[in-house]
Scaffold this motif. Structure first.
Motif, short mmCIF file in Angstrom:
data_model
loop_
_atom_site.label_atom_id
_atom_site.label_comp_id
_atom_site.label_asym_id
_atom_site.label_seq_id
_atom_site.Cartn_x
_atom_site.Cartn_y
_atom_site.Cartn_z
N ASP A 186 0.81 -1.23 0.06
CA ASP A 186 0.20 0.11 -0.19
C ASP A 186 0.80 1.14 0.16
O ASP A 186 1.61 1.77 0.95
N ARG A 187 1.00 1.81 -1.17
CA ARG A 187 1.85 2.92 -1.30
C ARG A 187 1.72 4.10 -0.52
O ARG A 187 2.41 4.67 -0.06
N GLU A 188 0.19 4.54 -0.52
CA GLU A 188 -0.24 5.54 0.47
C GLU A 188 -0.01 5.13 2.01
O GLU A 188 0.59 6.37 2.64
N LYS A 191 3.98 5.88 2.41
CA LYS A 191 4.37 7.20 2.32
C LYS A 191 3.84 8.13 3.49
O LYS A 191 4.67 8.81 3.75
N LYS A 192 2.58 7.52 4.30
CA LYS A 192 2.43 8.39 5.38
C LYS A 192 2.96 7.99 6.77
O LYS A 192 3.14 8.43 7.73
N GLU A 213 8.25 7.95 -2.29
CA GLU A 213 7.90 8.62 -3.29
C GLU A 213 9.43 9.26 -3.83
O GLU A 213 9.78 9.22 -4.85
N GLU A 449 -1.50 0.09 -8.94
CA GLU A 449 -1.61 1.39 -9.47
C GLU A 449 -1.92 1.20 -10.78
O GLU A 449 -2.83 1.86 -11.48
N ARG A 469 -5.71 2.62 -0.13
CA ARG A 469 -6.07 4.00 -0.18
C ARG A 469 -5.80 4.40 -1.56
O ARG A 469 -6.26 5.09 -2.10
N THR A 470 -4.49 3.95 -2.01
CA THR A 470 -4.06 4.53 -3.37
C THR A 470 -5.06 4.08 -4.34
O THR A 470 -5.41 4.91 -5.19
N ASN A 473 -8.50 5.86 -4.34
CA ASN A 473 -8.31 7.26 -4.33
C ASN A 473 -8.06 7.51 -5.82
O ASN A 473 -8.55 8.56 -6.42
N GLU A 495 -10.43 12.01 -0.53
CA GLU A 495 -9.58 12.34 0.57
C GLU A 495 -10.49 13.07 1.59
O GLU A 495 -10.43 13.07 2.78
N LYS A 607 -1.38 20.01 0.49
CA LYS A 607 -0.59 18.80 0.99
C LYS A 607 -0.13 18.72 2.17
O LYS A 607 0.41 17.91 2.77
#
Length: 608
Positions: A186-188, A191-192, A213, A449, A469-470, A473, A495, A607
């Motif tokens: 899960d990339r999102e 990232k978080k 990223e 993706e 989530r990615t 989204n 979002e 952002k």
């Protein structure tokens, strides 16, 4: 990866050192003389293709597997926590009994720690094995936290998690004072939560001191650099080859030709490591005309005439992409089964438009697979001769069936491979409605993706359940939320929905261990309204920009027309008109530039 570590890391205490670690399964080397140093407090996202060796590394670090060779040094005072995926519960124990058994701690401490994961007293009294997956994950996290680890390993913690539990996990990791390594597709989520990245590739551990990223941006720049260097080498090789061919036979130039040949032999292209970042998925287009796809009237869903959720009446148009969200156990899969015709509604009506061909994907539904078929056999049968074989092979490759794997018998495929095969087949089936129940759980994030992007461009109707989530989204343009027995349609940005849910979590379960929590809640509410204002400003800005762009285009056409006429026959009237057009054009361009600067400021604020 870049050489050296940031100075902050060099000053930190080393807690784990891996030297020349190797692990083979048959002839395949998952880890090959791999090296890594981990410092206290590092928050590392672990990525890599399926089968690259991510879970194997964690198993070796926690003594669940043995390496073939290599050394692992751990700090003497290291308290390592590990979150397993397998079910650790005894058959009849309550949640509290499970926590007390695993931790060997008193009930009050177990209850207090469970509260950090928003597990309330009524859940602590319930049978642990009967809880929804999200609560089971929270229990396992609580059990690990009671041991007070200073570094934790999480292997795919987000699989099958509802969004609420995922947000709770993100909040926990954001406030955790120790360090961690997380395997996730899960990339999102990465990232978080993670500030560093570790990619396991070709048997090596490639560490990068930046988030996912930044790592992908760095990798892309490296590949572009290699491409530029190789183009230069190709040009030099061509030049040398030309000289050698031209002068090899001439005695006066023979020695120079031999010298050039030696130069040519020393020129070698840089071998770039194979990357899969550019996965492409193409779905056959839906030729159906626009219009109504589905009409739902007073729908209630459930089993044996017992409703678990109700209260939706709505018309969905062809081309809508609807995410079905809610906590685990609320009825998301039940809704999809009802829409697919797998189970009848408790009450109400579902009317699909004529000519709708529904493709339904659910986890662990393998009835359509014939054990003696190969992967290619199955995909060809599904496509019914309507798809060229090369297109089938390309799609199979996107779902990790490459080379000889396309000829593997279905009987030897793992559960994850079978899920991927069914998903690939579904996209070739010619369906104009897709119903997906967790389609991403066995996919790496490049494929996730790519699938989201392909479905976003797909003109047919899509209803889907996903905790990635990615994926949500990218794909969702509407949300059906199932909560507390009701089904609500939410029109808006995903979002926005996530932010509203974060606010709801904060309001429902304030953390008693932290002072100032009410103030934090008010900050979240204020931030939410500010975010809405910023998004409204962005929409207005883009709308105005589009109008001005059209006006600029019109003025430029008029400008060309006047200049053309003036070149043929000059007149004062035409000249004045051109002066006016130029003035208007300059004003429009000035306003457009101002809008772009304002838009950039708003998007940066969003952002933050």
């Amino acid at each position: 990866s870049p050489s050296g570590l940031p100075e902050d890391f060099k000053r930190m205490k080393q807690i784990l050192q891996i030297q020349n670690l190797s692990k083979h399964y048959g002839p395949a080397a998952l880890l090959d003389q791999a090296n890594l140093v981990i410092h206290e407090g590092q928050k590392i996202g672990v990525i890599g293709r399926n089968g690259a060796g991510k879970s194997t590394l964690f198993n070796i670090l926690t003594d669940r597997e043995t390496a073939d060779s290599g050394i692992i040094h751990c700090a003497k005072d290291l308290r390592l926590g590990y979150l397993e995926q397998k079910d650790p519960f005894h058959s009849n124990e309550t949640s509290l009994e499970y926590l007390m058994r695993v931790s060997q701690k008193e009930d009050w401490l177990c209850g207090k720690t469970a509260g950090r994961m928003q597990i309330k007293n009524d859940v602590l009294k319930m049978k642990a094995s009967s809880l929804p997956g999200g609560f089971q994950m929270r229990l396992r996290l609580s059990a690990m936290l009671i041991t007070d680890p200073d570094f934790i390993l999480l292997d795919e913690p987000t699989n099958y998690l509802d969004l609420k539990t995922l947000l709770i996990l993100e909040n926990f990791l954001g406030s955790f004072r120790g360090g961690f390594m997380i395997i996730s597709h899960d990339r999102e989520f990465l990232k978080k939560t993670c500030s560093e990245t570790l990619e396991i590739k070709n048997g090596k551990l490639n560490f990068f001191p930046g988030n996912i990223e930044e790592y992908f941006a760095f990798e892309e720049e490296q590949n572009l650099h290699i491409e530029r260097v190789n183009k230069g080498i190709e040009a030099k090789q061509k030049e040398l080859n030309g000289f050698i061919e031209k002068f090899r036979a001439k005695a006066s130039k023979a020695s120079q030709a031999r010298s050039k040949e030696k130069q040519l032999n020393r020129l070698h292209k840089i071998e770039a490591e194979q990357t899969q970042r550019d996965v492409k998925i193409r779905i056959p287009e839906d030729p159906s005309p626009p219009g109504k796809a589905l009409q739902i009237e007073n729908l209630s869903i459930g089993y044996n005439q017992k409703a678990v959720a109700s209260g939706i009446s709505h018309i969905f148009s062809r081309g809508e992409h609807v995410a079905v969200l809610g906590d685990n156990g609320e009825g998301k899969s039940t809704l999809l089964k009802t829409l697919a015709g797998e189970i009848p509604p408790v009450s109400g009506n579902i009317k699909w438009a004529n000519g709708r061909n529904i493709g339904y994907y659910a986890q662990h539904v393998f009835q359509s697979l014939i054990e003696t078929d190969t992967v290619l056999d199955h995909l060809k049968k599904i496509s019914k001769g309507k798809i060229p074989e090369q297109s089938i092979l390309d799609l199979a490759g996107s779902f990790l069936f490459q080379g000889d794997e396309i000829h593997k018998k279905i009987s030897v495929l793992s559960g994850g491979e079978r899920s991927r095969l069914i998903l690939a087949g579904l996209l070739l089936s010619g369906s104009n409605v897709f119903l997906f129940d967790e389609p991403t759980n066995h996919l790496d994030f490049e494929t996730v993706e790519a699938l989201a992007g392909a479905l976003k461009q797909y003109g047919g109707t899509v209803f889907f359940i996903s905790h990635d989530r990615t994926f949500v989204n990218i794909l969702a343009d509407a949300i059906l939320e199932i909560r507390d027995g009701s089904i609500s349609l939410y029109r808006g940005n995903y979002e926005d929905y996530v932010f509203a849910l974060e606010s709801r979590i904060q309001e429902e379960s304030p953390d008693p261990d932290h002072s100032g929590n009410n103030l934090q809640s008010e900050k979240i509410k204020t931030a939410y309204h500010l975010r809405k204002e910023i998004q409204s400003g962005i929409r207005k800005n883009k709308s105005r920009s589009e109008k001005i762009e059209k006006e600029i285009h019109t003025l430029e056409e008029k400008q060309k027309e006047k200049i053309s006429k003036l070149s043929e026959s000059y007149s004062m009237e035409l000249n004045d008109e051109l002066v006016k057009i130029n003035s208007d054009l300059e004003s429009c361009e000035t306003e457009w530039m101002s809008l772009q600067e304002e838009l950039e400021t708003l998007e940066k604020a969003l952002k933050q």
